[in-house]
Design a protein around this motif. Structure first.
Motif, PDB file in Angstrom:
ATOM      1  N   LYS A 163       0.822  -1.211   0.000  1.00 20.66           N
ATOM      2  CA  LYS A 163       0.000   0.000   0.000  1.00 20.66           C
ATOM      3  C   LYS A 163       0.853   1.256   0.000  1.00 20.66           C
ATOM      4  O   LYS A 163       0.388   2.323  -0.425  1.00 20.66           O
ATOM      5  CB  LYS A 163      -0.933   0.012   1.218  1.00 20.66           C
ATOM      6  N   GLN A 164       2.077   1.151   0.487  1.00 17.76           N
ATOM      7  CA  GLN A 164       2.998   2.282   0.506  1.00 17.76           C
ATOM      8  C   GLN A 164       4.249   1.902  -0.290  1.00 17.76           C
ATOM      9  O   GLN A 164       4.852   0.852  -0.045  1.00 17.76           O
ATOM     10  CB  GLN A 164       3.394   2.674   1.937  1.00 17.76           C
ATOM     11  N   LEU A 299      -8.832  12.676   4.068  1.00 20.04           N
ATOM     12  CA  LEU A 299      -8.563  11.710   3.002  1.00 20.04           C
ATOM     13  C   LEU A 299      -8.501  10.289   3.544  1.00 20.04           C
ATOM     14  O   LEU A 299      -8.868   9.338   2.848  1.00 20.04           O
ATOM     15  CB  LEU A 299      -7.244  12.066   2.297  1.00 20.04           C
ATOM     16  N   SER A 300      -8.055  10.134   4.770  1.00 17.40           N
ATOM     17  CA  SER A 300      -7.982   8.793   5.370  1.00 17.40           C
ATOM     18  C   SER A 300      -9.356   8.224   5.675  1.00 17.40           C
ATOM     19  O   SER A 300      -9.498   7.003   5.849  1.00 17.40           O
ATOM     20  CB  SER A 300      -7.156   8.839   6.659  1.00 17.40           C
ATOM     21  N   HIS A 351       0.707   4.262   7.938  1.00 16.66           N
ATOM     22  CA  HIS A 351      -0.747   4.257   8.018  1.00 16.66           C
ATOM     23  C   HIS A 351      -1.270   3.221   7.031  1.00 16.66           C
ATOM     24  O   HIS A 351      -0.484   2.505   6.390  1.00 16.66           O
ATOM     25  CB  HIS A 351      -1.311   5.645   7.702  1.00 16.66           C
ATOM     26  N   ASP A 352      -2.561   3.134   6.888  1.00 18.88           N
ATOM     27  CA  ASP A 352      -3.170   2.129   6.022  1.00 18.88           C
ATOM     28  C   ASP A 352      -3.619   2.712   4.683  1.00 18.88           C
ATOM     29  O   ASP A 352      -4.275   2.043   3.905  1.00 18.88           O
ATOM     30  CB  ASP A 352      -4.381   1.490   6.733  1.00 18.88           C
ATOM     31  N   ASP A 374       9.460   7.132   9.442  1.00 18.92           N
ATOM     32  CA  ASP A 374       8.076   7.246   8.995  1.00 18.92           C
ATOM     33  C   ASP A 374       7.806   6.502   7.690  1.00 18.92           C
ATOM     34  O   ASP A 374       6.789   6.759   7.034  1.00 18.92           O
ATOM     35  CB  ASP A 374       7.656   8.718   8.835  1.00 18.92           C
ATOM     36  N   VAL A 375       8.708   5.603   7.281  1.00 20.25           N
ATOM     37  CA  VAL A 375       8.539   4.836   6.044  1.00 20.25           C
ATOM     38  C   VAL A 375       8.702   3.357   6.361  1.00 20.25           C
ATOM     39  O   VAL A 375       9.680   2.973   7.017  1.00 20.25           O
ATOM     40  CB  VAL A 375       9.567   5.264   4.978  1.00 20.25           C
TER      41      VAL A 375
END
Length: 474
Positions: A163-164, A299-300, A351-352, A374-375
């Motif tokens: 997803k990321q 947006l989340s 995050h998701d 953060d990655v």
């Protein structure tokens, strides 16, 4: 509805991509001007005039070539251009072919602007077409599986769905172009896409100040521009999506107008649509940064359609910004990108949500460590340069677009250039037109002493692997 606030500084105007004009205008007739070879300025002007005439002649020949479909042939008799009507219909069999875009379509689907690599490619090739690479198809199919998982298990097929994603790789390997094509595809599919083609703009230029409540640095001019870009393509979607967070939005200092008196927050009531929220951030510079932060949270929570966050020049968010904080009378402290309010809100991938960032090493921000804060650890994907098969198609495409002369084109020559550049697309495009050609440059040499000034002809002979220089005195 949103509370009405005082309007602030005018928003900056949108700049869409346009092919740079090659015409030269002069108030004096040029047919009476003859360049003097003894004057470098005149010689340079004559060379520029020749370049313009050559470009016009090339455009004329390309227009004639378009009437002959038999020229659109790739190596081994394969079609040079794909017949697929959209990026969604591309499959593996279309890899190493060219997909045709239109200027109107690109300006409509990507109104935020195109990456410079794509603009340069269009200008040099004189056609709005891009190579369909297998690496792009893999990236597209990854996010397609996220939204619409296949019936079979991804683990059974050896394909890991992410997803990321962070696109990394050598300079000029096509990361920014692949990201722009991904955004184009996602919007064709009806996704809500937050696209930032120039992440460096978030950390450079404009007005900045420290917000007393958050301790972070606000950049209201950039915030208004971000909201403008987001609204260009997504306006129809935002008018259908209601706000789901109703906490007041803290206001900040306006660009050039200071703080508002007796008003420190923006009330968001039930029934407010995301369009109204974004519009308020554009029109009121005090609310711009707070609206951008709130938009990231909203947006989340969107469930009616897939949401993709795409950031180019993502590596600029992991180094120091252009801003500095005065520490003493004679010293300043550089401000890191993570200390900027907008970057702090969007940088994290923990995050998701679906998010993809592309590194742009041409921005020269320095080498980053492998494990970024953060990655996710497995988010980084190495994007390759041209393979030999892709380079072969690219060279035949440039031959078709008359960037290479037919009489000097050969398999041996283009392979030499491919291995010389190690598959760097920008370097290949720059070297291929000079394949086995000769350039003659007139220079002047000033020699001190009793000897007179002499003119020297510098003859540059290009070979596919080296440059040879020879000097001849006249």
């Amino acid at each position: 509805m949103l509370r009405s606030l005082a309007r602030a500084a005018a928003n900056s105007k949108t700049q869409r991509w346009r092919v740079a004009s090659t015409s030269h205008y002069s108030s004096k007739p040029t047919n009476f001007l003859k360049p003097d070879p003894r004057k470098p300025a005149a010689a340079a002007a004559a060379f520029a005039g020749d370049a313009v005439s050559d470009r016009q002649e090339r455009l004329r020949l390309l227009a004639e070539d378009d009437k002959n479909p038999s020229l659109d042939v790739a190596p081994n008799g394969r079609p040079l251009f794909t017949s697929a009507p959209s990026l969604s219909s591309l499959s593996r069999q279309h890899a190493s072919t060219y997909f045709k875009f239109t200027k109107e379509g690109l300006n409509s689907v990507l109104p935020e602007g195109l990456p410079m690599g794509m603009v340069t490619e269009f200008q040099e090739s004189m056609r709005t077409a891009l190579l369909v690479r297998q690496s792009f198809l893999d990236l597209r199919d990854n996010f397609r599986r996220v939204v619409d998982p296949p019936m079979w298990s991804s683990n059974a097929k050896g394909v890991k769905v992410r997803k990321q994603v962070v696109l990394d790789g050598p300079v000029s390997c096509g990361k920014s172009i692949a990201l722009a094509m991904l955004v184009h595809w996602a919007r064709e599919e009806g996704w809500l896409v937050f696209y930032v083609p120039r992440g460096k703009a978030w950390t450079h230029g404009g007005f900045f100040y420290r917000h007393p409540l958050t301790g972070l640095w606000d950049t209201p001019i950039q915030a208004a521009k971000v909201l403008e870009d987001f609204l260009k393509y997504n306006e129809s979607y935002l008018k259908r999506l209601p706000c789901q967070i109703f906490d007041p939005i803290p206001l900040g200092e306006g660009a050039g107008v200071g703080w508002l008196k007796d008003v420190d927050s923006l009330a968001v009531t039930e029934g407010t649509m995301l369009y109204e929220l974004v519009k308020t951030g554009i029109e009121d510079t005090h609310a711009a940064v707070g609206v951008v932060v709130r938009l990231r949270k909203e947006l989340s929570l969107v469930k009616d359609m897939p949401v993709l966050i795409a950031i180019d020049q993502y590596n600029n968010w992991f180094t120091f910004s252009e801003y500095e904080e005065p520490v003493t009378i004679r010293s300043c402290r550089p401000i890191h990108a993570r200390e900027l309010t907008m970057v702090n809100a969007f940088r994290s991938m923990m995050h998701d949500d679906m998010m993809v960032g592309a590194f742009s090493h041409s921005t020269a921000v320095g080498k980053l460590r492998k494990d970024l804060p953060d990655v996710p650890v497995d988010a980084r994907v190495m994007f390759p340069r041209y393979s030999l098969e892709e380079a072969e198609t690219v060279c035949h495409y440039y031959l078709r677009q008359r960037l290479i002369r037919h009489e000097v084109f050969s398999e041996e020559n283009w392979k030499k250039i491919y291995f010389l550049t190690n598959g760097n697309g920008t370097e290949m495009r720059g070297l291929l037109p000079h394949m086995n050609t000769q350039l003659r440059i007139v220079t002047k040499v000033h020699i001190k002493g009793p000897q007179q000034r002499e003119e020297t002809n510098l003859k540059i002979s290009w070979s596919a692997t080296s440059l040879q220089f020879g000097t001849i005195l006249i």
